[in-house]
Enzyme design. Sequence first.
Site, PDB file in Angstrom:
ATOM      1  N   SER A  15      35.019  46.029  50.082  1.00 48.96           N
ATOM      2  CA  SER A  15      36.206  45.250  50.426  1.00 48.96           C
ATOM      3  C   SER A  15      37.339  46.164  50.871  1.00 48.96           C
ATOM      4  CB  SER A  15      36.639  44.404  49.225  1.00 48.96           C
ATOM      5  OG  SER A  15      37.773  43.622  49.532  1.00 48.96           O
TER       6      SER A  15
ATOM      7  N   LYS B 178      34.274  39.794  45.648  1.00 51.56           N
ATOM      8  CA  LYS B 178      33.284  38.777  46.023  1.00 51.56           C
ATOM      9  C   LYS B 178      32.368  38.538  44.836  1.00 51.56           C
ATOM     10  CE  LYS B 178      29.588  41.708  46.345  1.00 51.56           C
ATOM     11  NZ  LYS B 178      28.432  41.670  45.395  1.00 51.56           N
TER      12      LYS B 178
ATOM     13  N   GLY C   2      34.573  48.618  46.693  1.00 53.06           N
ATOM     14  CA  GLY C   2      34.592  49.652  47.722  1.00 53.06           C
ATOM     15  C   GLY C   2      34.375  49.091  49.110  1.00 53.06           C
TER      16      GLY C   2
ATOM     17  N   ASP D 215      27.568  45.467  52.574  1.00 50.75           N
ATOM     18  CA  ASP D 215      28.457  44.370  52.199  1.00 50.75           C
ATOM     19  C   ASP D 215      29.765  44.358  52.985  1.00 50.75           C
ATOM     20  OD1 ASP D 215      26.598  43.560  50.366  1.00 50.75           O
ATOM     21  OD2 ASP D 215      27.722  44.175  48.587  1.00 50.75           O
TER      22      ASP D 215
ATOM     23  N   PRO E 101      36.644  46.990  39.186  1.00 54.59           N
ATOM     24  CA  PRO E 101      35.936  48.146  38.625  1.00 54.59           C
ATOM     25  C   PRO E 101      34.891  48.696  39.582  1.00 54.59           C
ATOM     26  CG  PRO E 101      35.055  46.111  37.715  1.00 54.59           C
ATOM     27  CD  PRO E 101      36.238  45.721  38.551  1.00 54.59           C
ATOM     28  N   MET E 102      34.655  49.996  39.500  1.00 59.51           N
ATOM     29  CA  MET E 102      33.567  50.602  40.262  1.00 59.51           C
ATOM     30  C   MET E 102      32.249  50.256  39.587  1.00 59.51           C
ATOM     31  SD  MET E 102      35.212  54.358  41.124  1.00 59.51           S
ATOM     32  CE  MET E 102      33.754  54.866  42.056  1.00 59.51           C
ATOM     33  N   GLY E 103      31.219  50.024  40.395  1.00 57.65           N
ATOM     34  CA  GLY E 103      29.921  49.691  39.827  1.00 57.65           C
ATOM     35  C   GLY E 103      29.904  48.357  39.119  1.00 57.65           C
ATOM     36  N   GLY E 104      30.759  47.434  39.573  1.00 57.30           N
ATOM     37  CA  GLY E 104      30.866  46.149  38.894  1.00 57.30           C
ATOM     38  C   GLY E 104      30.162  45.002  39.596  1.00 57.30           C
TER      39      GLY E 104
ATOM     40  N   LEU F 222      31.341  43.554  42.279  1.00 58.15           N
ATOM     41  CA  LEU F 222      32.369  42.702  42.885  1.00 58.15           C
ATOM     42  C   LEU F 222      32.722  43.141  44.301  1.00 58.15           C
ATOM     43  CD1 LEU F 222      34.762  42.291  39.810  1.00 58.15           C
ATOM     44  CD2 LEU F 222      33.008  40.694  40.613  1.00 58.15           C
ATOM     45  N   GLY F 223      32.070  44.197  44.784  1.00 58.16           N
ATOM     46  CA  GLY F 223      32.269  44.622  46.168  1.00 58.16           C
ATOM     47  C   GLY F 223      33.548  45.380  46.424  1.00 58.16           C
TER      48      GLY F 223
END
Length: 283
Positions: free
Chosen positions: A109, A10, A107, A141, A99-102, A104-105
Amino acid sequence: MMTHWPSPAKLNLFLYITGQRADGYHTLQTLFQFLDYGDTLHIEPRRDGEIHLLTPVTGVENEDNLIVRAARLLMKVASESGRLPAGSGADISIEKRLPMGGGLGGGSSNAATVLVALNHLWQCGLSIDELATLGLTLGADVPVFVRGHAAFAEGVGEILTPVNPPEKWYLVAHPGVSIPTPVIFKDPQLPRNTPKRSIDTLLKCEFSNDCEVIARKRFREVDAALSWLLEYAPSRLTGTGACVFAEFDTESCARQVLEQAPEWLNAFVAKGVNLSPLHRELL
């Protein structure tokens, strides 16, 4: 039987912090839109009641992973309400692209895809409203991914109103750092008093992100990535970062800029979509 399940990214097309509650959580107004890009979950039902994550994430214990937590939560709630067929379990693996901590949601998602997919595969019969309520206990989220439509979010992100912003093309860039959300939200210089506005007003305004100034200040990589993108198109931070994105009217324009990306920047082109790829697969 469907075994490959999309887990899309996202973007926060805008993000404004409107206050902070007594419990420390921040109130906000944000606009979520999905991308036709993300992770893929492979889910095979088991008949022995066990949940196995076959692709562990480095640095995260399996039982702490949102994928496993979501599966166990659905199993518990469906079982307690008599809607879990005996022996329901699953083998789950993930093709990780986000990526983690990016910002983009990824985890969230993943958790939503597990809830939706296992509810379907196990034939539990929970409604989308019930799944979204479960998702909220896993993360703010998660519900928007469960519901599967672009949305304007208020409160701490849990009050969702479906909207249909233009489906533009985006160049999304990851500057090579991971930003834990608390790092941004605990910064004393984070704007916390942006006036609340109506959806109609916000959609007519130029979009921005209140977290961007903090991310740029604290992470020079984010600042460098945004400085580069802004040479080509309107660009901003998504979520609390670290990913940044530029918007384009056509795929070809986005790809022309992608070809010029510096080597230190991991970037991709994707289209914004108002119906989640996960829900499109279920239609």
